[in-house]
Design an enzyme around this catalytic site. Structure first.
Site, short mmCIF file in Angstrom:
data_model
loop_
_atom_site.label_atom_id
_atom_site.label_comp_id
_atom_site.label_asym_id
_atom_site.label_seq_id
_atom_site.Cartn_x
_atom_site.Cartn_y
_atom_site.Cartn_z
N GLU B 32 0.85 -1.19 0.00
CA GLU B 32 0.00 0.00 0.00
C GLU B 32 0.88 1.24 0.00
OE1 GLU B 32 -2.03 -0.89 3.61
OE2 GLU B 32 -2.83 -2.75 2.78
N ALA B 62 -5.39 -4.44 2.02
CA ALA B 62 -5.73 -5.86 2.14
C ALA B 62 -4.51 -6.68 2.57
CB ALA B 62 -6.24 -6.36 0.78
N GLU B 63 -4.06 -6.46 3.80
CA GLU B 63 -2.79 -7.04 4.23
C GLU B 63 -2.81 -8.56 4.32
OE1 GLU B 63 -4.43 -4.64 5.80
OE2 GLU B 63 -3.19 -2.87 5.50
N GLN B 85 3.89 -0.26 5.96
CA GLN B 85 4.48 0.98 6.49
C GLN B 85 4.58 1.00 8.01
OE1 GLN B 85 3.89 4.65 4.63
NE2 GLN B 85 2.94 3.83 2.79
N PHE B 89 0.52 -3.20 10.72
CA PHE B 89 -0.30 -3.59 9.57
C PHE B 89 -0.04 -5.06 9.23
CE2 PHE B 89 0.31 1.10 8.10
CZ PHE B 89 -0.31 1.52 9.25
N HIS B 132 0.61 2.43 16.38
CA HIS B 132 1.48 2.78 15.26
C HIS B 132 2.95 2.83 15.66
CE1 HIS B 132 -2.10 3.71 12.97
NE2 HIS B 132 -1.37 4.00 11.91
C1 LIG Z 1 -4.36 -2.22 8.49
C2 LIG Z 1 -3.83 -0.89 8.11
N1 LIG Z 1 -3.22 -0.76 6.91
C3 LIG Z 1 -2.75 0.45 6.53
C4 LIG Z 1 -2.88 1.53 7.34
C5 LIG Z 1 -2.33 2.89 6.92
N2 LIG Z 1 -3.43 3.81 6.65
C6 LIG Z 1 -3.87 4.69 7.56
S1 LIG Z 1 -5.17 5.56 7.02
C7 LIG Z 1 -5.14 4.78 5.53
C8 LIG Z 1 -6.11 5.16 4.47
C9 LIG Z 1 -7.42 4.63 4.69
O1 LIG Z 1 -8.25 5.13 3.69
P1 LIG Z 1 -9.79 5.27 3.93
O2 LIG Z 1 -10.28 4.06 4.62
O3 LIG Z 1 -10.41 5.61 2.63
O4 LIG Z 1 -9.92 6.49 4.95
P2 LIG Z 1 -9.57 8.03 4.71
O5 LIG Z 1 -8.21 8.25 5.22
O6 LIG Z 1 -9.71 8.34 3.28
O7 LIG Z 1 -10.56 8.76 5.56
C10 LIG Z 1 -4.13 3.85 5.48
C11 LIG Z 1 -3.83 2.99 4.34
C12 LIG Z 1 -3.50 1.34 8.59
N3 LIG Z 1 -3.65 2.36 9.46
N4 LIG Z 1 -3.98 0.14 8.93
#
Ligand SMILES: Cc1ncc(C[n+]2csc(CCOP(=O)(O)OP(=O)(O)O)c2C)c(N)n1
Ligand SMILES: [Mg+2]
Lengths: 322, 360
Positions: B32, B62-63, B85, B89, B132
């Site tokens: 991601e 989709a981990e 990252q 995750f 985190h």
């Molecule tokens: C399991 C997991 N994978 C990756 C992340 C990193 N991450 C934090 S917010 C985010 C984006 C999520 O997008 P969305 O669900 O559309 O929410 P938005 O930020 O757009 O409100 C990601 C990938 C995480 N926090 N948890």
């Protein structure tokens, strides 16, 4: 007359969220708020619209981008601003930061930063309501990224086959961090991921408070009458960077047109225009509303600044329940 | 000239990935944000531009699936490099890592290989808080069949990544975010290094410190101070925490007869627990003092910097343990800590220490 009053209240709620988020953004560079912040600017209508059909007993869950949901559901402002400052009166006593807001008195059970993590918890609350024959509903807000996690699919299916009173609210702001939906999904219609589990759903313009409200009214009524889940897709737009106080369109990850349309569809501008045109509000009244909110915000920041640090000794408390 | 080139650990990891992909077209990168403007803290810069979107694969969130895709792809001839990252995750990838990646070679009686590298980044600081910033390496080290690497230095990180990408062992590659910033000398023709266990990075005769990842920098700082007090510390960089090769540690402790283990993760059930137990088994009679362990206290990482201040051990904690092992009186320990405070500016515990800029 009554409906005018409701419209004003909802507008005030949206503008209050906007001004609070802008104040956080403005003061962030003072480096007193030392935690990541995922601002809700641009997504206020989704939060306020859905919340206007919930009562205190209904419970909500949110994500890393939780400020608007927290405020719209009636979360305590001082506890939020103190939390972001890492202070003792914060809702988590400084332990969680901006991504972990909750307020039991207001029915906000938890916000969680691991994407998708919160979805089954909301289903679990709905299971409680069913088992205890309670009449409230459970609502989970999540993004277009979270719906891709396997756990959403497990949750949707479980909620459906067990007839659970849960509302899935997917706020589609077209991005997961910098990655656009078009790289991640075959198309923008995420309701197919509810339809396939037999869950009734509505997709609507999440920047238009009136539309969000009518969809939310149908959704909450359906859940209560039919005793089963419902799914809302609210299309919206995040104005600022994924995480942090700034605008980041200089990075070039969003298309020009998308940005232009996104800002034109600002939920607050749309509603402001509408209310002025209908004669429900005028510029002076709006200014007065804004000024009152600004006073409240300044008070909250003063409170947070004067608030104590959590004591070092307290760090060991509450590892296990008594 | 080339030999004096200094780059950060994140640049070194990026360089290794790029070079490996050039040499071996079965390697692909997936995760991601691997193509997004921030390029995984700069470690995937230039990759998508050079190799295209089929070899630098952006992903839905989709981990769990991703880990399985990588294992399946590896079983049929590719060498995936999956990037998360944050360590957290990967918790969604755990079932695939533990049940499939780690066991496939063994269960197939050696016929199947899973050449997958999974990069995990330990967040720290700026109030990232409970979900985190965890350093969960013992979870992985517990599993037979996995290899777990934790580089601390830029040049080692480059060599380790090159090797990991060229061998057939599923490797969890854990990078501390604060090590990313640190510069070090990295030959532009750095090649594979053996992923064969710990290495001695400083020699000394009085105490052995076994440290991992970011805590090596705190250990080095502490040992610089100790030297002024005529205490000579031997520092062992654990590097490969699984499979654990004890020989160099045993060799070092049989010389110094005193051991401190310093972890980036929790003290309880941490790497230090495993190492000290092994050292007691091997050298019980030779030890002059009980083994000391330093690690995180037994509670979640708080967001507030006021609580984080006591959470993360520093060179000061190490100096305290050094004082105990050398029977220093409290005055002498205070002197060491005073010297540390002069050397190390008083900074918030939630931002990287500007002292640790290398070269290392
Ligand atoms: C399991 C997991 N994978 C990756 C992340 C990193 N991450 C934090 S917010 C985010 C984006 C999520 O997008 P969305 O669900 O559309 O929410 P938005 O930020 O757009 O409100 C990601 C990938 C995480 N926090 N948890
Ligand atoms: Mg999104």
């Amino acid at each position: 007359m009554d409906s005018n009053k409701d419209e004003i209240i909802d507008f005030e709620k949206m503008i209050r969220i906007r001004l609070i988020e802008e104040a956080i953004a403005e003061k962030y560079s003072d480096q007193e708020m030392r935690c990541p912040v995922h601002l809700s600017i641009g997504q206020e209508a989704a939060a306020v619209g859905v919340m206007s059909f919930l009562n205190k007993e209904d419970k909500i869950y949110s994500t890393h981008r939780c400020h608007a949901h927290y405020l719209a559901k009636g979360g305590n402002l001082n506890a939020m601003i103190s939390e972001i400052h890492g202070k003792v009166s914060g809702c988590c006593g400084g332990r969680g930061g901006s991504m972990h807001l909750f307020d039991d008195d207001a029915g906000i059970i938890a916000s969680l930063p691991i994407v998708g993590s919160v979805i089954p918890l909301a289903v679990g609350s709905a299971l409680t309501f069913k088992l205890k024959k309670m009449h409230n509903i459970s609502v989970v807000f999540f993004g277009d990224g979270a719906i891709e996690e396997g756990v959403y699919h497990e949750s949707a299916n479980f909620a459906k086959i067990h007839n659970l009173p849960v509302l899935f609210v997917c706020e589609n702001n077209l991005y997961s961090v910098y990655t656009p939906l078009k790289f991640r999904q075959p198309n923008n219609d995420l309701t197919r991921l509810a339809t396939s589990y037999g869950i009734e759903n509505i997709r609507c313009d999440g920047n238009n408070i009136k539309k969000v409200k009518s969809a939310s009214e149908i959704a909450t009524k359906h859940i209560k009458d039919k005793k089963e889940p419902f799914f809302l897709q609210l299309d919206t737009f995040r104005h600022r960077e994924h995480c942090g106080p700034n605008f980041d369109d200089d990075l070039g990850y969003r298309e020009e047109d998308e940005i232009k349309i996104g800002f034109i569809n600002d939920p607050i501008l749309i509603e402001k225009d509408r209310l002025i045109k209908k004669g429900i509000l005028d510029k002076n009244k709006i200014l007065k509303i804004e000024n009152n909110i600004k006073i409240e915000i300044e008070k909250a920041f003063t409170f947070a600044k004067q608030d104590d640090f959590p004591s070092r000794a307290s760090a060991e408390e509450h590892l296990y329940a008594k | 000239m080339q030999n004096d080139r200094k780059i950060t650990m994140s640049q070194a990891i990026g360089e290794a990935t790029l070079e490996a992909m050039k040499k071996d077209d079965t390697i692909f990168v997936i995760g991601e944000g691997v193509t997004d403007p921030k390029k995984i803290f700069g470690t995937t810069s230039e990759l998508v531009e050079k190799f295209g979107i089929d070899r630098v694969i952006e992903s839905p969130i989709a981990e769990n699936g991703l880990m399985g895709f990588c294992i399946g792809s590896a079983l049929s001839g590719m060498r995936p490099l999956l990037i998360h990252q944050r360590v957290e995750f990967a918790l969604l990838s755990m079932e695939q890592i533990i049940n499939n990646a780690a066991k496939m070679h063994y269960i197939s009686n050696g016929k199947h290989n899973v050449p997958v590298v999974v990069r995990l980044i330990v967040g720290r600081g700026w109030g990232q808080g409970p979900a985190h910033s965890q350093s969960l390496e013992p979870l992985f080290a517990y599993i037979p069949g996995l290899r777990v690497a934790m580089p601390a230095f830029a040049s080692d990180a480059k060599g380790m990544m090159l090797t990991a990408l060229s061998e057939n062992i599923p490797t969890i590659f854990i990078e501390h975010r604060w090590c990313h910033y640190v510069t070090g000398k990295v030959d532009s023709d750095t090649s594979n290094v053996l992923l064969d266990g710990p290495s001695v990075v400083r020699s000394g005769s009085d105490i052995t410190i076994v440290a991992t990842s970011y805590m090596l920098y705190e250990a080095i700082l502490a040992s610089d101070i100790a030297k002024e007090f005529n205490i000579f510390i031997e520092i062992v960089d654990l590097r490969i925490i699984k499979p654990l090769k004890l020989e160099k540690i045993v060799e070092s402790v049989s010389k110094t007869k005193r051991l401190i283990c310093v972890d980036t993760g929790f003290k309880e059930y941490g790497l230090g627990a495993e190492i000290s137990a092994s050292i007691f088994e091997a050298l019980f009679k030779d030890l002059l003092k009980p083994v000391k362990r330093i690690g995180l206290p037994d509670r979640p990482t708080p967001s507030s910097r006021f609580l984080a201040a006591d959470y993360y051990p520093t060179a000061e904690n190490i100096l305290n343990e050094i004082g105990k092992l050398m029977d220093f009186n409290s005055h002498k320990v205070e002197q060491m800590i005073e010297m540390l405070k002069i050397k190390k500016p008083d900074i918030n515990a939630d931002v990287p220490n500007p002292l640790f800029k290398g070269p290392f």
